[in-house]
Motif scaffolding. Structure first.
Motif, PDB file in Angstrom:
ATOM      1  N   LEU A 100     -25.858 -33.210 -13.762  1.00 39.31           N
ATOM      2  CA  LEU A 100     -26.841 -32.142 -13.560  1.00 39.31           C
ATOM      3  C   LEU A 100     -27.646 -32.388 -12.295  1.00 39.31           C
ATOM      4  N   VAL A 101     -28.060 -33.627 -12.073  1.00 39.05           N
ATOM      5  CA  VAL A 101     -28.813 -33.949 -10.853  1.00 39.05           C
ATOM      6  C   VAL A 101     -27.960 -33.657  -9.620  1.00 39.05           C
ATOM      7  N   LYS A 102     -26.713 -34.072  -9.643  1.00 35.68           N
ATOM      8  CA  LYS A 102     -25.817 -33.837  -8.499  1.00 35.68           C
ATOM      9  C   LYS A 102     -25.656 -32.347  -8.198  1.00 35.68           C
ATOM     10  N   LYS A 103     -25.650 -31.526  -9.244  1.00 38.25           N
ATOM     11  CA  LYS A 103     -25.448 -30.087  -9.072  1.00 38.25           C
ATOM     12  C   LYS A 103     -26.754 -29.340  -8.771  1.00 38.25           C
ATOM     13  N   SER A 104     -27.869 -30.051  -8.808  1.00 34.78           N
ATOM     14  CA  SER A 104     -29.170 -29.409  -8.605  1.00 34.78           C
ATOM     15  C   SER A 104     -29.419 -29.131  -7.128  1.00 34.78           C
ATOM     16  N   SER A 105     -29.951 -27.950  -6.862  1.00 37.60           N
ATOM     17  CA  SER A 105     -30.407 -27.607  -5.520  1.00 37.60           C
ATOM     18  C   SER A 105     -31.858 -28.022  -5.328  1.00 37.60           C
ATOM     19  N   LEU A 106     -32.579 -28.125  -6.449  1.00 38.33           N
ATOM     20  CA  LEU A 106     -33.986 -28.492  -6.433  1.00 38.33           C
ATOM     21  C   LEU A 106     -34.345 -29.104  -7.779  1.00 38.33           C
ATOM     22  N   MET A 107     -35.138 -30.182  -7.758  1.00 36.00           N
ATOM     23  CA  MET A 107     -35.638 -30.787  -8.991  1.00 36.00           C
ATOM     24  C   MET A 107     -37.145 -30.606  -9.072  1.00 36.00           C
ATOM     25  N   ILE A 108     -37.625 -30.337 -10.272  1.00 35.86           N
ATOM     26  CA  ILE A 108     -39.062 -30.287 -10.532  1.00 35.86           C
ATOM     27  C   ILE A 108     -39.430 -31.533 -11.337  1.00 35.86           C
TER      28      ILE A 108
END
Length: 202
Positions: A100-108
């Motif tokens: 999921l982190v790898k596929k994230s464009s932005l993390m909150i």
């Protein structure tokens, strides 16, 4: 693959994620407020542990609790539609979390009282742009990497500057040098040296 878990299409989407357990309604509201402010049409919000804080009243019969929770989820998420988000309240296995982190464009990083969050280091590991509140005991790490902060009092941030500045920071020689300080092998070597020193003094 995280797509095996979430019921939202992630193909060609701007994936916004919050990885850790959401501890309070205030943290949930922070996530939703940020997500709604993002000026992007094809955005989706993935929070695998959104409702860790949710306490279903005992008066609600067990057979209706799933429906009760679904109603609350829809209420909190409004005006988002179900194709724009995935919320759950369960732990996910580590490989799915990393994917999921790898596929994230932005993390909150959804902390309102402290920033003691492993999500910060996951974001740094994969060089993911992050929205990080200026609070807590990991602020010095954020300052070391010269990452932008979110002021919780004003809730103002320029999304385009955030992404642009993050990419410049991640590509800088200073960032890569500082990142090596937190490499797992480096940390392990420091722990070994520390314990060797203790043993040598016995």
């Amino acid at each position: 693959d995280i797509s095996q878990i979430v019921n939202v299409n992630l193909q060609k989407k701007f994936v916004v994620s919050a990885i850790g357990g959401i501890r309070s309604k205030e943290e949930m509201k922070l996530i939703l407020n940020i997500f709604r402010k993002l000026p992007i049409k094809n955005k989706v919000l993935i929070v695998p542990r959104m409702f860790m804080f949710l306490q279903i009243p005992k008066i609600v019969p067990y057979r209706f609790r799933k429906l009760y929770r679904k109603i609350l989820e829809t209420w909190y998420a409004y005006p988002l539609n179900s194709k724009q988000y995935y919320f759950e309240g369960n732990f996910i296995e580590y490989p799915y979390m990393v994917d999921l982190v790898k596929k994230s464009s932005l993390m909150i990083i959804p902390r309102v009282k402290n920033l003691n969050s492993g999500s910060l280091f996951l974001g740094l590991t994969f060089d993911i742009p992050m929205i990080i509140p200026k609070i807590g005991n990991l602020s010095e790490i954020v300052e070391l990497f010269k990452l932008p902060f979110l002021d919780l009092d004003t809730m103002k941030f320029d999304f385009r500057d955030l992404v642009s500045n993050s990419k410049q920071i991640y590509n800088s020689e200073e960032y890569q040098k500082n990142k090596q300080l937190f490499h797992p092998k480096k940390i392990a070597q420091e722990y070994d040296a520390f314990f060797d020193l203790l043993l040598s003094k016995q």
